[in-house]
Motif scaffolding. Structure first.
Motif: not given
Length: 246
Positions: A47-53, A64-68, A73-77, A149-157
């Motif tokens: 997936x070409x992620x538009x953002x990694x938050x 998030x670092x592993x996902x990046x 496309x080089x998206x950075x967290x 667009x598709x993006x990822x949010x990394x958070x807690x349970x």
């Protein structure tokens, strides 16, 4: 509106030993958690992620670092404080088995909307800021990259559970019915009328079906909030109602 993939961090040393990490610093992914994060990253690689938050805490930034690293496309967290773990106050760092004997534990289980951790945050406040952060970023990603667009949010349970409860139209008092495992991925697609919960707590399979649809120059597309009567063809058949239609 854009599609958000809610990723919980991988397993930590605190998870493995039954300790409530809360906002403690220095809580890292253990070896198993790191492998979980890498597996989640591989699932997202197509997936070409538009953002990694990410939440600012180490365990989320490491995930998030592993996902990046898998993103061509080089998206950075980037970090977002709205995705922080709940402030558990004086419960932070304590053994979960001991906490289960506290009177507040029953409130957390049955009526979380009424629970406030001693010297910490209420679960209602946690839910409100988490939902607000995701909706803010979703609108931002949509404005900058378009509704496909598709993006990822990394958070807690618990934060992710609260965001999912909001998307499902559930009261916070029912959010304990939702399961969000370490390194699991849940997908929500927001629209002007309602959110659509595409998947919950998934841990296997790629997510290539969420790739943006090719734009057709000859036809003007619009966003629809309608749900397909009868269930539709599914995202593989591009029949998900909240996708753009012409």
């Amino acid at each position: 509106m854009a599609t958000v993939i809610l990723a919980r961090h991988g397993r930590t040393t605190a998870n493995a030993t039954g300790v409530l990490a809360g906002r403690s610093k220095g809580v890292h992914l253990d070896d198993h958690g790191l492998e979980q994060a890498r597996q989640a990253a591989e699932r997202l690689a197509g997936l070409p992620l538009a953002a990694l938050v990410s939440s600012p805490l180490e365990r989320c930034r490491e995930t998030a670092r592993e996902i990046g690293r898998t993103q061509a496309n080089g998206v950075r967290p980037v970090t977002e404080r709205g995705l922080l773990e709940c402030d558990h106050g004086s419960w932070t760092g304590q053994d979960l088995k001991a906490l289960a004997k506290e009177p507040l534990w029953k409130t957390v289980q049955a009526h979380p909307s009424a629970a406030t951790f001693p010297e910490g945050e209420s679960m209602s406040a946690m839910a409100q800021r988490g939902v607000a952060a995701v909706r803010h970023w979703d609108a931002r990603v949509t404005e900058e990259h378009g509704p496909d667009a598709v993006w990822v949010a990394v958070s807690h349970g618990d934060v992710i559970k609260a965001i999912l409860a909001d998307a499902l139209g559930m009261h916070l008092d029912s959010f304990q019915r939702i399961v969000v495992d370490p390194a699991s991925l849940s997908v929500v697609r927001y629209t002007p009328m309602r959110p659509f919960v595409v998947s919950l707590n998934s841990s296997v399979g790629d997510l290539d079906h969420l790739k943006p649809t090719p734009k057709k120059k000859s036809r003007r597309a619009k966003v629809t909030s309608d749900a397909p009567v009868g269930g539709g063809a599914g995202s593989g058949g591009r029949g998900t109602a909240s996708r753009r239609t012409a």
